[in-house]
Design a protein around this motif. Sequence first.
Motif, PDB file in Angstrom:
ATOM      1  N   GLY A  56      72.550 100.430  34.579  1.00  0.00           N
ATOM      2  CA  GLY A  56      71.147 100.062  34.367  1.00  0.00           C
ATOM      3  C   GLY A  56      70.614  99.214  35.501  1.00  0.00           C
ATOM      4  O   GLY A  56      69.478  99.398  35.962  1.00  0.00           O
ATOM      5  N   ALA A  57      71.423  98.282  35.964  1.00  0.00           N
ATOM      6  CA  ALA A  57      71.031  97.431  37.088  1.00  0.00           C
ATOM      7  C   ALA A  57      70.912  98.260  38.368  1.00  0.00           C
ATOM      8  O   ALA A  57      69.959  98.100  39.131  1.00  0.00           O
ATOM      9  N   GLU A  58      71.863  99.158  38.598  1.00  0.00           N
ATOM     10  CA  GLU A  58      71.826 100.000  39.792  1.00  0.00           C
ATOM     11  C   GLU A  58      70.604 100.905  39.812  1.00  0.00           C
ATOM     12  O   GLU A  58      70.080 101.234  40.870  1.00  0.00           O
ATOM     13  N   ALA A  59      70.117 101.302  38.635  1.00  0.00           N
ATOM     14  CA  ALA A  59      68.927 102.152  38.560  1.00  0.00           C
ATOM     15  C   ALA A  59      67.688 101.428  39.099  1.00  0.00           C
ATOM     16  O   ALA A  59      66.710 102.071  39.482  1.00  0.00           O
ATOM     17  N   LEU A  60      67.745 100.113  39.151  1.00  0.00           N
ATOM     18  CA  LEU A  60      66.615  99.337  39.669  1.00  0.00           C
ATOM     19  C   LEU A  60      66.713  99.076  41.170  1.00  0.00           C
ATOM     20  O   LEU A  60      65.787  98.527  41.765  1.00  0.00           O
ATOM     21  N   ASN A  61      67.830  99.473  41.804  1.00  0.00           N
ATOM     22  CA  ASN A  61      68.005  99.262  43.247  1.00  0.00           C
ATOM     23  C   ASN A  61      66.792  99.762  44.020  1.00  0.00           C
ATOM     24  O   ASN A  61      66.313 100.871  43.799  1.00  0.00           O
ATOM     25  N   GLY A  62      66.310  98.943  44.926  1.00  0.00           N
ATOM     26  CA  GLY A  62      65.196  99.339  45.792  1.00  0.00           C
ATOM     27  C   GLY A  62      63.832  99.269  45.136  1.00  0.00           C
ATOM     28  O   GLY A  62      62.827  99.556  45.789  1.00  0.00           O
TER      29      GLY A  62
END
Length: 154
Positions: A56-62
Amino acid sequence: MKGEVRLRSYTQDPAEIAAYGPLQDETGAKLIEIEHVRVTPKAVIARVKGVTTREGAEALNGTKLYLARAALPAREEGEWYVADLIGLDAVDTSGAPLGTVVGVHNFGAGDLVEVAPANGGETLLVPFTEAAVPEVDIENGRLVLVPPEELDED
């Protein structure tokens, strides 16, 4: 911890990013609520409401996050938001056009105003000091520059 994200906060106090309320993505379609913030020497770490896993956190990258202008504190005398400066006409002390402000940067030694010259050519970086920029007039869409030597030679 699982689900935490690293943020780049451009607030005066990086930990205060959570105090402004929900943030939104570039499209305005997605709201991001910060539940908790901790500041480390290398980053601002945040727990985002509804994000509980690494995926979930990685989906917010960038993801670039924005705040509604109305949520920002009022400017103090002699302070400006960068967004207020971009697009201002840059004029010399007699009012002659020099160019347009296209950016404000800080590479560690102080703020610099980036000006695209009215006659074209490469942009110029001018120190954002009282000596080089003696007047900022947001209401009239201009700032006064003491021209750097590069402009005087044209």
